[in-house]
Design a protein around this motif. Sequence first.
Motif: not given
Length: 428
Positions: A203-213, A239-254
């Motif tokens: 979600a943190q990566i997605f939000n940063a990407m989204h805010n650029q548009h 982002v979901t492809n990166a999750v599937a490849k093990g790139q996310s720590a799967k942590l909920t921000a804060f």
Amino acid sequence: MRPRHWARVVVCVVVSTVAASCGAGGAANRTADGRTELTVATFNEFGYEELFKDYEAAHPDIKITQRKTGQGAPHHQNLFTKLGAGSGLADVEAVEEGYLSQVMARSDQFNDLMEIGPKGVTPDRWLKWKADAATTRDKRLIGYGTDIGPLAMCYRKDLFAEAGLPSEPEEVGRLFATWDSYFAAGDKFVAAISGVAWFDSAAQIFNAMHNQHDVGYFDSSDNLVVESNPDIRADWNAVTNAVAKGQSAKLTAFSTEWNTGFKLGRFATKTCPSWMLGVIETQAGPENAGKWAVTDAFPDGGGNWGGSYLTVPKQSRSPKEAAALAAWLTAPEQQIRAFQARGTFPSQVEALENRALVEHVNDYFGNVRAGALYAAQVQKVKAAQHKGPADGQIQENVFGPALQSVEQGKRADDAWRTALQEAKKAAK
């Protein structure tokens, strides 16, 4: 300040004003000794505590009482409940930018600061996109800008070196040139080091990407465009492809686990709006000083994530006094002091050129000139993305949980369909 909300990172300030004059909300409140009482309610940190003392010293007829809560969501829920009820609001309400669209939709319930504010406090004091976001179609200024959140990228130098990646800030630019190159570097990293993720949260990566548009969840006419905006689906797929490849720590921000992740080195990179530096230093702790670095290279350019405004509802009992305090708190000198106290990054043009800002050195991040770095990142932001009704709810309550469900094993396509359904409900 967002956080999505830390610091801000952001503080929501409510000034329950009490003044000699009568505003739309009725008679002003007074203390036992006859002073006008201004109640300021905040969430997270704005760095205002010492400023309040100075304002009282310069205005002996004013008494400021601060109320502070830990997060922004309860504050905004209270704000909108009392707007609907028509009573109960304080004299000054700070609004985080993710909720600003809901305030703008109710702009008739807020004072025009160009009318009641101090003369000479005009929109050109702020970055144009910052002031524009709080200006109605009929040119009423609803809020004075506080902080902003220009984007950079933070990363663990030691983990990069261990993975065989470039580790010095001036060397990592090519890794962060685009989101494609960022995720490609993530593939190399997770292949080289087991037990450490590339990023903290989908979600943190997605939000940063989204805010650029240019266009986000809503178009400029406040129509929901989640399903028809190709950028949103492209971000989701990446982002979901990166999750599937093990790139996310799967942590909920804060969350507690996310906080601990900084200390234990559970992930190697972090999208870094200016307010995030303080978060990382606090959570990673002194034992990790010098391991984290920040670079001005950010995938696909810059962006902004976070920031707030001080508004004066028409319920205010002392609107002119409230506006005067809000104007003073957001003046360049006070924005610099708030930055020095809590790291909230200024939105006033004059403050962005202040030596105290541009010469500021952050020793935790390897003595980087963080003020100058983020001041340069600000120049990459040309316009604020339009935030339509329910924008904040869709980001936090729809896409955040949907991406977390993917991290927990749900199929990305199924989670996408759920997100579309929930976004439509939120936008009604």
